[in-house]
Design an enzyme around this catalytic site. Structure first.
Site, PDB file in Angstrom:
ATOM      1  N   THR A 155       0.838  -1.207   0.000  1.00 60.03           N
ATOM      2  CA  THR A 155       0.000   0.000   0.000  1.00 60.03           C
ATOM      3  C   THR A 155       0.864   1.246   0.000  1.00 60.03           C
ATOM      4  OG1 THR A 155      -1.677  -1.222   1.243  1.00 60.03           O
ATOM      5  CG2 THR A 155      -1.948   1.153   1.119  1.00 60.03           C
ATOM      6  N   GLY A 175       4.611  -6.897   8.845  1.00 55.16           N
ATOM      7  CA  GLY A 175       4.415  -7.991   7.907  1.00 55.16           C
ATOM      8  C   GLY A 175       5.489  -8.039   6.831  1.00 55.16           C
ATOM      9  N   GLY A 176       6.059  -6.873   6.531  1.00 58.44           N
ATOM     10  CA  GLY A 176       7.129  -6.789   5.541  1.00 58.44           C
ATOM     11  C   GLY A 176       8.516  -6.839   6.144  1.00 58.44           C
ATOM     12  N   GLU A 215      10.659   1.167  10.499  1.00 55.05           N
ATOM     13  CA  GLU A 215       9.385   1.879  10.441  1.00 55.05           C
ATOM     14  C   GLU A 215       9.090   2.599  11.756  1.00 55.05           C
ATOM     15  OE1 GLU A 215       6.960  -0.962   7.261  1.00 55.05           O
ATOM     16  OE2 GLU A 215       6.903  -1.418   9.404  1.00 55.05           O
TER      17      GLU A 215
END
Length: 225
Positions: free
Chosen positions: A29, A97-98, A104
């Site tokens: 996304t 998840g990545g 992040e």
């Protein structure tokens, strides 16, 4: 689904103004957000500097002509836009998840404003159906794994499609906790923060005030805290 992701990515890019230092998230996304910024840089002469959250995003941004700086070379980040794997009613979330959760969270922590972009399937009543990623150092990770087993966290060491243990951009491993439901995200976050060997976890509690949600039936809506 791809169209929904593009819609929220384009919507989030509207929050970016000339002169901003922008945190660029990771994932399918967030990639649409970065792509839209690349378009604006090329077609609208948008002047920004990006700070990325993974090597994958860095590669995409460079390919699109977005100027980049290391996080340590900026005083602060004006706005970071990223995806999320789950978001609850209080706008707490699970990310990682990545396998980019450490980078992040660092970028998010040093951002003045932070926005998540998700499809409506990511909005949940309680966190936990999505396995909670925990980034751990390689030395002694088996000990941490066994501790999580004793605590009933149903841990699984993340492996790639070839069966090799995943190594993050920071050189660590990921242990995914299959919890089904997290009743107290703050308490769990504190426990993980205090666990020796844990570098970071994917609980992002109280970090965002704005979530842009895409839906096939309702289009784009903005949820604010």
């Amino acid at each position: 689904m791809e169209n929904i992701k593009k819609l929220v990515g384009v919507e989030a890019a509207k929050f970016v103004k000339d002169g901003m230092i922008v945190g660029l998230g990771t994932g399918s996304t967030a990639a649409f957000f970065v792509a839209e910024l690349g378009r604006r840089v090329a077609e609208e002469n948008l002047q920004i500097v990006g700070v990325t959250t993974s090597s994958v995003t860095s590669e995409q941004a460079r390919r699109l002509g977005i100027a980049l700086k290391n996080i340590d070379d900026v005083d602060a980040i004006d706005l970071t836009v990223d995806g999320a794997d789950e978001v609850d009613l209080a706008l707490n979330g699970i990310k990682g998840g990545g396998a980019a959760l450490l980078m992040e969270k660092i970028v998010a922590t040093y951002s003045r404003d932070y926005i998540w972009i998700v499809d409506d399937a990511k909005m949940v009543t309680h966190l936990g159906a999505f396995p909670l990623p925990v980034e751990v150092v390689t030395f002694g990770y088996g000990q941490v794994f066994r501790l999580f087993e004793k605590l009933g966290f149903n841990p699984v060491v993340r492996v790639d499609t070839s069966g090799e243990i995943v190594v993050t951009d920071m050189g660590n491993h990921i242990i995914d906790l299959h919890l089904a439901e997290i009743k107290d995200p703050e308490r769990l976050a504190n426990l993980l923060d205090e666990t020796v060997g844990v570098v970071e976890h994917g609980l992002f509690n109280g970090m965002v005030k704005t979530v842009i949600v895409g839906s096939a039936t309702e289009g784009v809506k903005i949820i604010t805290k």
